[in-house]
Design an enzyme around this catalytic site. Structure first.
Site, mmCIF file in Angstrom:
data_model
loop_
_atom_site.group_PDB
_atom_site.id
_atom_site.type_symbol
_atom_site.label_atom_id
_atom_site.label_comp_id
_atom_site.label_asym_id
_atom_site.label_seq_id
_atom_site.Cartn_x
_atom_site.Cartn_y
_atom_site.Cartn_z
ATOM 1 N N ASP A 1 0.802 -1.184 0.150
ATOM 2 C CA ASP A 1 -0.147 -0.010 0.070
ATOM 3 C C ASP A 1 0.915 1.213 -0.177
ATOM 4 O OD1 ASP A 1 -2.758 1.097 0.258
ATOM 5 O OD2 ASP A 1 -2.001 1.849 2.146
ATOM 6 N N GLU B 1 0.660 5.829 0.542
ATOM 7 C CA GLU B 1 0.055 7.081 0.632
ATOM 8 C C GLU B 1 0.595 8.061 -0.190
ATOM 9 O OE1 GLU B 1 -2.793 7.184 2.343
ATOM 10 O OE2 GLU B 1 -2.731 5.321 3.175
ATOM 11 N N HIS C 1 -4.349 11.033 5.438
ATOM 12 C CA HIS C 1 -3.315 10.374 5.877
ATOM 13 C C HIS C 1 -2.552 11.167 7.055
ATOM 14 C CE1 HIS C 1 -0.637 13.230 3.861
ATOM 15 N NE2 HIS C 1 -1.308 12.741 2.573
ATOM 16 N N HIS D 1 -5.753 6.989 7.691
ATOM 17 C CA HIS D 1 -4.913 6.017 6.398
ATOM 18 C C HIS D 1 -3.400 5.774 6.888
ATOM 19 C CE1 HIS D 1 -8.084 5.224 3.388
ATOM 20 N NE2 HIS D 1 -8.618 5.884 4.515
ATOM 21 N N ASP E 1 -2.458 -0.426 6.681
ATOM 22 C CA ASP E 1 -3.418 -0.781 5.756
ATOM 23 C C ASP E 1 -3.015 -1.970 4.988
ATOM 24 O OD1 ASP E 1 -4.807 1.514 6.347
ATOM 25 O OD2 ASP E 1 -4.787 2.355 4.402
#
Length: 251
Positions: A7, A9, A57, A152, A157
């Site tokens: 994942d 960001e 985030h 997040h 995640d």
């Protein structure tokens, strides 16, 4: 099999207009088991995040200012991903950003360093058509706690997605699937195989101990929770009727 649940960001939604990666998280699975060998970077994108992305985030420009730039972590990232199957929720988004970062550095494409990709969003839409299939929605559907996910985060995640993926694909652990081959080929070879008679052999019967029974019960509980009902392994077989017995004898 080695898999990496991945994942990222980012500063915004569009790598083509200059948005950058600010965090990467990777969780390693080997033969469907978490190894604890994870990868995590905060990255200085050398720009501010869009207000909307920042609200998601929470990684401020000040916090990221002393973090390494992408060029400083790219070798470790590339080595960690090499040869693995990637598991990503909405894969085109994360892969698009990674390809953009590699292109900015004049490096060969990122897709040369991993084996294949599983997009869990595509899988979820096929399994649950017409329903919400965000990571939060899937955690709720499979009974996975995400109460600690207030913002997040790439590593968090990835850890949640690893649990979701294992829950979504639990049926793939069946040994029957692994043993299935090409049926015509098997039939063609059947006549050449030697057969062994087990008559007269005293085969040992190993009963499950208490800890194994408890583990089995826990697995059935997880299955029931995932399907929000009763799994087939807990359903009693229908009683045999006289007609059924007659049919069996005739066969």
């Amino acid at each position: 099999m080695r898999q990496i649940v991945l994942d990222t960001e980012t500063t915004g939604l569009n790598a083509r207009t200059g948005d950058r990666i600010i965090e990467i998280g990777g969780v390693e699975l080997v033969n469907r088991r978490l190894t604890g060998n994870n990868l995590h970077f905060y990255i200085n994108p050398e720009r501010d995040s869009d207000p909307g992305a920042l609200a998601v985030h929470g990684l401020t420009t000040e916090f990221l200012s002393d973090k390494p730039k992408f060029a400083e972590i790219v070798d470790e990232l590339r080595d960690f991903m090499r040869g693995a199957e990637l598991i990503i929720h909405n894969a085109p988004f994360d892969l698009g950003f990674l390809e953009a970062e590699f292109a900015l550095l004049g490096l060969p494409p990122f897709n040369e360093h991993y084996e294949s990709v599983i997009d869990t969003l595509v899988q979820a839409k096929a399994m649950f058509p017409g329903k919400r299939n965000s990571l939060d929605a899937l955690c709720d559907r499979f009974g996975i706690s995400n109460a600690h996910r207030t913002l997040h985060g790439a590593l968090l995640d990835s850890e949640l997605l690893a649990e979701v993926y294992l829950a979504m694909t639990r049926g793939q652990e069946s040994l029957v699937i692994d043993m299935l081959g090409d049926a015509p080929a098997q039939n063609a070879q059947a006549s050449t195989r030697k057969t062994v008679s087990f008559e007269g052999l005293a085969l040992p019967v190993l009963a499950a101990d208490e800890s194994e029974l408890q583990a089995h019960e826990a697995l059935l509980n997880d299955l029931d929770k995932a399907i929000k009902g009763t799994s087939v392994w807990r359903r009693e077989p229908a009683p045999e009727t006289t007609a059924d017995a007659a049919t069996a004898q005739a066969a």
